[in-house]
Motif scaffolding. Structure first.
Motif, PDB file in Angstrom:
ATOM      1  N   VAL A 156      17.214  16.131 -21.505  1.00  0.00           N
ATOM      2  CA  VAL A 156      15.934  16.399 -20.864  1.00  0.00           C
ATOM      3  C   VAL A 156      16.204  17.204 -19.597  1.00  0.00           C
ATOM      4  CG1 VAL A 156      15.918  14.291 -19.473  1.00  0.00           C
ATOM      5  CG2 VAL A 156      13.749  15.389 -20.096  1.00  0.00           C
ATOM      6  N   GLY A 157      15.299  18.099 -19.265  1.00  0.00           N
ATOM      7  CA  GLY A 157      15.476  18.924 -18.084  1.00  0.00           C
ATOM      8  C   GLY A 157      15.506  18.096 -16.805  1.00  0.00           C
ATOM      9  N   GLU A 158      16.288  18.552 -15.835  1.00  0.00           N
ATOM     10  CA  GLU A 158      16.387  17.866 -14.550  1.00  0.00           C
ATOM     11  C   GLU A 158      15.372  18.450 -13.570  1.00  0.00           C
ATOM     12  OE1 GLU A 158      20.323  18.097 -13.074  1.00  0.00           O
ATOM     13  OE2 GLU A 158      21.256  17.199 -14.838  1.00  0.00           O
ATOM     14  N   TRP A 159      14.751  17.566 -12.787  1.00  0.00           N
ATOM     15  CA  TRP A 159      13.756  18.007 -11.805  1.00  0.00           C
ATOM     16  C   TRP A 159      14.443  18.698 -10.639  1.00  0.00           C
ATOM     17  CZ3 TRP A 159       8.781  18.873 -11.310  1.00  0.00           C
ATOM     18  CH2 TRP A 159       8.254  19.062 -10.023  1.00  0.00           C
ATOM     19  N   ARG A 160      13.864  19.796 -10.195  1.00  0.00           N
ATOM     20  CA  ARG A 160      14.347  20.528  -9.025  1.00  0.00           C
ATOM     21  C   ARG A 160      13.131  20.865  -8.157  1.00  0.00           C
ATOM     22  NH1 ARG A 160      17.874  21.462 -13.090  1.00  0.00           N
ATOM     23  NH2 ARG A 160      20.087  21.839 -12.565  1.00  0.00           N
ATOM     24  N   SER A 161      13.218  20.563  -6.884  1.00  0.00           N
ATOM     25  CA  SER A 161      12.052  20.674  -6.005  1.00  0.00           C
ATOM     26  C   SER A 161      11.580  22.117  -5.844  1.00  0.00           C
ATOM     27  CB  SER A 161      12.361  20.057  -4.639  1.00  0.00           C
ATOM     28  OG  SER A 161      13.485  20.693  -4.053  1.00  0.00           O
ATOM     29  N   TRP A 162      12.491  23.090  -5.965  1.00  0.00           N
ATOM     30  CA  TRP A 162      12.084  24.482  -5.768  1.00  0.00           C
ATOM     31  C   TRP A 162      11.075  24.940  -6.802  1.00  0.00           C
ATOM     32  CZ3 TRP A 162      13.073  27.020 -10.176  1.00  0.00           C
ATOM     33  CH2 TRP A 162      14.179  26.652 -10.938  1.00  0.00           C
ATOM     34  N   VAL A 163      10.983  24.210  -7.919  1.00  0.00           N
ATOM     35  CA  VAL A 163      10.083  24.657  -8.977  1.00  0.00           C
ATOM     36  C   VAL A 163       8.615  24.553  -8.555  1.00  0.00           C
ATOM     37  CG1 VAL A 163       9.628  22.481 -10.208  1.00  0.00           C
ATOM     38  CG2 VAL A 163       9.894  24.619 -11.499  1.00  0.00           C
ATOM     39  N   LEU A 164       8.324  23.715  -7.535  1.00  0.00           N
ATOM     40  CA  LEU A 164       6.942  23.611  -7.061  1.00  0.00           C
ATOM     41  C   LEU A 164       6.474  24.935  -6.466  1.00  0.00           C
ATOM     42  CD1 LEU A 164       6.949  20.049  -5.432  1.00  0.00           C
ATOM     43  CD2 LEU A 164       5.922  20.748  -7.603  1.00  0.00           C
ATOM     44  N   TYR A 165       7.367  25.616  -5.742  1.00  0.00           N
ATOM     45  CA  TYR A 165       7.007  26.924  -5.190  1.00  0.00           C
ATOM     46  C   TYR A 165       6.803  27.948  -6.318  1.00  0.00           C
ATOM     47  CZ  TYR A 165       8.731  24.742  -0.910  1.00  0.00           C
ATOM     48  OH  TYR A 165       8.930  23.891   0.136  1.00  0.00           O
ATOM     49  N   VAL A 166       7.657  27.854  -7.334  1.00  0.00           N
ATOM     50  CA  VAL A 166       7.504  28.756  -8.482  1.00  0.00           C
ATOM     51  C   VAL A 166       6.186  28.479  -9.203  1.00  0.00           C
ATOM     52  CG1 VAL A 166       8.491  29.452 -10.699  1.00  0.00           C
ATOM     53  CG2 VAL A 166       9.994  28.958  -8.763  1.00  0.00           C
ATOM     54  N   SER A 167       5.836  27.199  -9.333  1.00  0.00           N
ATOM     55  CA  SER A 167       4.596  26.837 -10.018  1.00  0.00           C
ATOM     56  C   SER A 167       3.384  27.364  -9.267  1.00  0.00           C
ATOM     57  CB  SER A 167       4.509  25.316 -10.173  1.00  0.00           C
ATOM     58  OG  SER A 167       5.560  24.825 -10.969  1.00  0.00           O
ATOM     59  N   ALA A 168       3.408  27.196  -7.948  1.00  0.00           N
ATOM     60  CA  ALA A 168       2.284  27.694  -7.150  1.00  0.00           C
ATOM     61  C   ALA A 168       2.180  29.211  -7.254  1.00  0.00           C
ATOM     62  CB  ALA A 168       2.454  27.270  -5.693  1.00  0.00           C
ATOM     63  N   GLY A 169       3.325  29.878  -7.153  1.00  0.00           N
ATOM     64  CA  GLY A 169       3.306  31.332  -7.281  1.00  0.00           C
ATOM     65  C   GLY A 169       2.872  31.785  -8.657  1.00  0.00           C
ATOM     66  N   THR A 170       3.261  31.032  -9.703  1.00  0.00           N
ATOM     67  CA  THR A 170       2.882  31.385 -11.070  1.00  0.00           C
ATOM     68  C   THR A 170       1.377  31.265 -11.271  1.00  0.00           C
ATOM     69  OG1 THR A 170       5.024  30.654 -11.938  1.00  0.00           O
ATOM     70  CG2 THR A 170       3.190  30.808 -13.497  1.00  0.00           C
ATOM     71  N   GLY A 171       0.819  30.123 -10.851  1.00  0.00           N
ATOM     72  CA  GLY A 171      -0.610  29.914 -11.051  1.00  0.00           C
ATOM     73  C   GLY A 171      -1.461  30.917 -10.292  1.00  0.00           C
ATOM     74  N   ILE A 172      -1.143  31.113  -9.023  1.00  0.00           N
ATOM     75  CA  ILE A 172      -1.917  32.062  -8.218  1.00  0.00           C
ATOM     76  C   ILE A 172      -1.670  33.487  -8.696  1.00  0.00           C
ATOM     77  CG2 ILE A 172      -2.206  32.992  -5.897  1.00  0.00           C
ATOM     78  CD1 ILE A 172      -1.621  30.177  -4.828  1.00  0.00           C
ATOM     79  N   GLY A 173      -0.410  33.787  -9.052  1.00  0.00           N
ATOM     80  CA  GLY A 173      -0.098  35.128  -9.543  1.00  0.00           C
ATOM     81  C   GLY A 173      -0.832  35.447 -10.840  1.00  0.00           C
ATOM     82  N   ILE A 174      -0.860  34.487 -11.777  1.00  0.00           N
ATOM     83  CA  ILE A 174      -1.581  34.691 -13.032  1.00  0.00           C
ATOM     84  C   ILE A 174      -3.052  34.958 -12.762  1.00  0.00           C
ATOM     85  CG2 ILE A 174      -2.449  33.461 -15.073  1.00  0.00           C
ATOM     86  CD1 ILE A 174       0.318  32.184 -15.331  1.00  0.00           C
ATOM     87  N   SER A 175      -3.639  34.177 -11.873  1.00  0.00           N
ATOM     88  CA  SER A 175      -5.066  34.319 -11.578  1.00  0.00           C
ATOM     89  C   SER A 175      -5.370  35.658 -10.919  1.00  0.00           C
ATOM     90  CB  SER A 175      -5.522  33.165 -10.678  1.00  0.00           C
ATOM     91  OG  SER A 175      -5.290  31.924 -11.297  1.00  0.00           O
ATOM     92  N   VAL A 176      -4.559  36.038  -9.936  1.00  0.00           N
ATOM     93  CA  VAL A 176      -4.815  37.297  -9.224  1.00  0.00           C
ATOM     94  C   VAL A 176      -4.589  38.496 -10.145  1.00  0.00           C
ATOM     95  CG1 VAL A 176      -4.053  38.757  -7.330  1.00  0.00           C
ATOM     96  CG2 VAL A 176      -4.333  36.303  -6.962  1.00  0.00           C
ATOM     97  N   LEU A 177      -3.506  38.465 -10.922  1.00  0.00           N
ATOM     98  CA  LEU A 177      -3.269  39.565 -11.859  1.00  0.00           C
ATOM     99  C   LEU A 177      -4.388  39.658 -12.888  1.00  0.00           C
ATOM    100  CD1 LEU A 177       0.577  39.261 -12.533  1.00  0.00           C
ATOM    101  CD2 LEU A 177      -0.594  41.077 -11.302  1.00  0.00           C
TER     102      LEU A 177
END
Length: 633
Positions: A156-177
């Motif tokens: 199973v994948g291991e949790w890494r805290s940096w992914v929260l920043y990626v998630s926020a950037g992904t969601g906002i980036g998808i919406s803005v694009l």
């Protein structure tokens, strides 16, 4: 304007529900795939494994990394596509509102700021929900990879805290694009359009639609040609990319198809309701095209990928059937060539065993990259008698000692030549292998042949047998192992390849295609939410509520036909590209359209859109018609 964005978002939240769910799922899938990908790429190989077991485990992790990388790209594309379709649809519906905003003094930049603000709110909410949903999705993805044999049990994948920043950037980036094109169109709304009775009567096929549609259509044709030229392992990812470009092209050009589909639709339904549904299709070109877009995506990706993989499987089956000259195939647990040859009725025997070799390959950067390549350890004389094999250079009889025969189709960019030496890493074997022959291009393999005595690290052998009396030989061979006819063995291999292809398709498309189902329902809901006045006008002129529902249902079926038509064309482009590549590569004409799957997808899309249409139309007609008509301006 940002405050107004919040007010609009709050008042019209029903319109954005589908887009929020799409962003949520997109963020969850991207987050899950990234965490699982990084975990697979950095996973340690446990000590104590044999070289073969360690190599198989690493190859499984590498396969998982490649699959997850494609999943991230596909999820991002589908999410952006659906969010952009949603905003394009809402801009078309709000054209008069935006014109009123312009009439009261708002500039074009402020209109764009309004829509971008809505996208930021949508992206923030979708990102927050997606980050929460990403954890269970990651566990589900790990279980799926485990079930398909890519990773060991319990991975199973291991949790890494940096992914929260990626998630926020992904969601906002998808919406803005997703909102950029719609905001540019909204900024072009003229203030005087607020004074028109029908604010959505603007020209649908704008110059930008023509440019985008023709550009991506030309690019798709170029990619199909490129697929046929490159072939090899590059054909599949390029064929999938053809689906992307065709989907974009057909989305832009979809308004041109609506009148063509509505023409036979009008001939089929000649009653009053059919004529009305036909008129609605032609009048609401933008609405029909936007609602058909997610159906097109579903058909293009699912049917296109299934058709591509089925075509590859069928071509591989035909290639093996063409090249094998054996009557029987024996599978044994240990080398028993002498015993096989001594069986009455047995003529030629080819002893073959799978072997994996870590081979150093130079891709042009001056550094060796060691890859675990699957080779076949053979006796060259017996192999030549039981296979139709004509090397394009060199001689297979020289396959002795530290030698290898290579098919250039493994990696055409490496430009193998007879006499080259390839560094290898194997237990108890040589450090370099000399290329003694170049094999013809192949789809089914093997890409590498090595001498039978090159290494002891080999899998269970199989024996391809030519027999003067196949029945007598099969009876004698049955005492040595499992015996099948060559035809049965070929069919079993093709079935196994098809099963693996289905596993890959499910892992790659399963979660992403859930988007399209949500987008279908969302498009129908948005469409019906803006037609309350239209439905009320139809009812006060004599139609019953049931007749209005049936008219909307007929229109929805026409929209499904548009989506199926365009999606099938996009899928056909993908399959044609891979078929051309196979024909150029191995000279076999093969195309295996997944008709059963296309029928199932068509039936599912029809049921989903029909049910959504009936339910939303019933909801939209719940208010008494006279009250809605009286409330109109």
């Amino acid at each position: 304007m940002l405050r107004m964005s919040w007010s609009t978002f709050r008042d019209r939240w029903q319109v954005f529900v589908g887009a929020i769910v799409t962003v949520c799922l997109g963020v969850a899938l991207v987050q899950s795939s990234l965490l699982t990908l990084v975990s697979a790429a950095t996973a340690d190989i446990p000590a104590g494994l044999s070289a073969t077991e360690a190599r198989e485990l690493r190859d499984g992790y590498d396969g998982a990394v490649a699959l997850l990388g494609m999943t991230v790209g596909l999820a991002a594309f589908v999410a952006i596509f659906i969010v952009s379709s949603t905003f394009a649809f809402t801009v078309a519906q709000r054209r008069r509102d935006l014109a009123l905003l312009r009439l009261t003094g708002a500039g074009r930049r402020q209109v764009r700021t309004l829509l971008v603000g809505e996208a930021l709110l949508l992206g923030a909410l979708g990102s927050a929900l997606g980050a929460l949903a990403g954890v269970p999705v990651m566990r589900l993805q790990g279980a799926m990879l485990d079930g398909f044999g890519f990773v060991p049990a319990g991975f199973v994948g291991e949790w890494r805290s940096w992914v929260l920043y990626v998630s926020a950037g992904t969601g906002i980036g998808i919406s803005v694009l997703g909102v950029l094109a719609a905001s540019r169109r909204a900024a072009k709304v003229r203030p005087l359009e607020a004074l028109r009775e029908v604010g959505g009567a603007a020209r649908v096929m704008t110059a930008s639609r023509w440019v985008v549609g023709m550009f991506f259509l030309a690019g798709s044709i170029a990619l199909v040609v490129l697929v046929s030229v490159l072939g090899g392992e590059a054909a599949l990812p390029l064929s999938i990319f053809v689906s992307f470009t065709l989907v974009i092209a057909f989305t832009a050009l979809a308004p041109l198809v609506v009148p063509l589909v509505s023409l036979p639709f009008g001939l089929l339904f000649r009653g009053r309701l059919g004529v009305l549904a036909h008129a609605n299709l032609r009048a609401g070109v933008r609405r029909s095209a936007s609602t058909a877009a997610p159906i097109m995506v579903l058909v293009a990706f699912v049917v296109g990928m299934a058709g591509t993989m089925a075509t590859i499987t069928e071509a591989s089956r035909q290639e093996v059937a063409r090249d094998v000259r054996a009557d029987l195939v024996l599978t044994a647990e240990r080398p028993i060539r002498d015993q096989v040859a001594a069986v009455p009725g047995v003529g030629a025997v080819s002893e073959e065993a799978p072997v994996t070799v870590d081979m150093g390959l130079d891709y042009g950067d001056g550094e060796l990259t060691y890859e675990g390549v699957d080779a076949l350890a053979v006796d060259p004389a017996g192999y030549a008698r039981t296979h139709r094999l004509a090397p394009t250079a060199g001689d297979l009889a020289d396959l002795r000692g530290a030698a290898v025969a290579v098919s250039p189709s493994y990696a055409p960019e490496l430009r193998f030549r007879v006499g080259d030496t390839l560094p290898v890493r194997m237990e108890g074997g040589p450090a370099r292998l000399r290329v003694v022959a170049l094999l013809p291009d192949t789809l089914a393999g093997p890409f590498f042949l090595v001498p039978r005595d090159l290494t002891a690290e080999q899998g269970p052998p199989r024996y391809l047998v030519q027999a003067s009396d196949p029945a007598a030989a099969a009876a004698g061979l049955g005492r040595l192992g499992e015996v099948t006819t060559a035809r049965q063995w070929i069919e079993a291999n093709a079935d196994e390849q098809q099963r693996q292809s289905v596993d890959v398709m499910v892992a790659l498309l399963g979660m992403a295609m859930l988007y399209t189902v949500i987008a279908m329902v969302n498009a129908v809901v948005i469409s019906a939410s803006d037609r309350r006045g239209e439905f009320a006008a139809a009812r006060v002129t004599g139609l019953t509520r049931g007749q209005v529902v049936r008219t909307a249902l007929g229109e929805a079926l026409g929209v499904v036909a548009i989506g199926l038509l365009l999606g099938t064309l996009a899928a056909a482009g993908t399959v044609v590209g891979i078929a051309f590549a196979i024909k150029d590569m191995i000279g076999i004409s093969a195309a295996s359209p997944p008709w059963a799957l296309l029928g199932a997808v068509a039936a599912g899309a029809t049921l989903i859109v029909a049910a959504a249409s009936v339910l939303t139309t019933l909801s939209a007609t719940r208010t008494p018609a006279i009250r809605l008509v009286a409330a109109r301006e």
